[in-house]
Scaffold this active site. Structure first.
Site, PDB file in Angstrom:
ATOM      1  N   SER A 139       0.847  -1.198   0.000  1.00 43.65           N
ATOM      2  CA  SER A 139       0.000   0.000   0.000  1.00 43.65           C
ATOM      3  C   SER A 139       0.877   1.239   0.000  1.00 43.65           C
ATOM      4  CB  SER A 139      -0.894   0.009   1.249  1.00 43.65           C
ATOM      5  OG  SER A 139      -1.562   1.247   1.397  1.00 43.65           O
ATOM      6  N   TYR A 190      -1.940  -1.207  10.281  1.00 44.78           N
ATOM      7  CA  TYR A 190      -2.040  -1.469   8.841  1.00 44.78           C
ATOM      8  C   TYR A 190      -0.827  -0.914   8.104  1.00 44.78           C
ATOM      9  CZ  TYR A 190      -3.913  -1.046   4.060  1.00 44.78           C
ATOM     10  OH  TYR A 190      -4.097  -1.111   2.697  1.00 44.78           O
TER      11      TYR A 190
END
Length: 287
Positions: free
Chosen positions: A139, A152
């Site tokens: 990401s 995350y």
């Protein structure tokens, strides 16, 4: 279109979002594709919608025994594994305590340990077939702060480096490992991070898609298929000389701060140190 005929691919988290979009891209390119997920109703509907080149297998990607069984079933059905897209995952709820170790460890199991398990059980088949391609979903949150919640973001940074280390270790077997760093791809992950139900999160994804055109330099919303096209490249022999890399598929989001590409943000930022609007426009190369 990239040609993936003759290749067998596994997509974890393939029932929705980026996984589903990528599965469809790989299928259109000619691959046989196995969807590994826990959303049985969506998985069964996916198989009914498509043809016999798609297989759904239930497996929790944090369970080693379930991953082992799922990958064995794929090998039995399609004869082996050529491509693995480690994609399954979600983020912790927004507002969670970043130092709650139960939450932190759970996110690492889902987003990092699952990638290791996927690699572990794909490698034997790939090595036996003379090589393969592993693609991991990282990401932009793993590249820069501010794009995702704490656990995350840490996990996605780990996935980027895990991909490099695995690429070095597996090159001798002809196995390439790369990562993709999506930017704003409107999926249910946003709503789920807000504690919404899957149905509500799906509706939020559609709403985000309608609003996302101004979020990054490229003034359109990204789509799961945009990630799928990148995966198809890494899955194909066109990328045979590429390993240990990450590709940001983000519409230019990480090229620099907003002031690098949006005039109003540049004026607000640079005027704070005394630059005139004319000087700022000259800096941006604006007419």
């Amino acid at each position: 279109m990239i040609d993936l005929r003759g290749k067998v691919a596994i997509v974890t988290g393939g029932c929705s979002g980026i996984g589903r979009g990528t599965l469809k891209v790989l299928h259109r390119a000619g691959a046989q594709v196995a969807c590994v997920d826990v959303q049985d109703e969506k998985g069964e509907a996916l198989c009914e919608e498509m043809d016999d080149r798609v297989l759904y297998v239930h497996a929790d990607v944090t369970s080693e025994s379930e991953i082992a069984a799922a990958f064995e079933r794929v090998t039995e059905r399609f004869g082996g594994i050529d491509v693995l897209f480690n994609n399954a995952g979600t983020a912790e709820q927004l507002g969670s305590d970043p130092f709650d170790m139960a939450i932190f460890e759970g996110v690492q199991r889902l987003l990092v340990q699952s990638v290791v398990l996927g690699i572990k059980y794909a490698v034997p088949s790939m090595a036996a077939r003379g090589g393969g391609s592993i693609v991991n979903t990282a990401s932009v949150a793993g590249l820069q702060a501010g794009y995702g919640p704490f656990a995350y973001s840490v996990a996605k940074g780990a996935v980027v480096h895990l991909s490099r280390v695995a690429a070095a270790a597996l090159a001798r077997d002809g196995i390439r490992v790369n990562a993709i760093c999506p930017g704003l791809i409107p999926t249910s992950i946003f709503g789920r991070a807000m504690g919404e139900s899957i149905a509500d999160a799906d509706r939020r994804a559609r709403d985000i898609s309608e609003r996302a055109h101004g979020f990054q330099p490229i003034r359109i919303a990204g789509s799961p298929e945009d990630i799928g096209y990148a995966v198809a490249y890494f899955a194909s022999d066109l990328s045979r000389f590429v390993t240990g890399q990450f590709l940001a598929v983000d519409g230019g989001l990480t090229v620099g701060p907003r002031s690098a590409w949006e005039e109003s943000a540049a004026i607000e930022s640079w005027s704070r140190i005394g630059m005139s609007e004319e000087q700022i426009k000259a800096l941006l190369g604006a007419s």
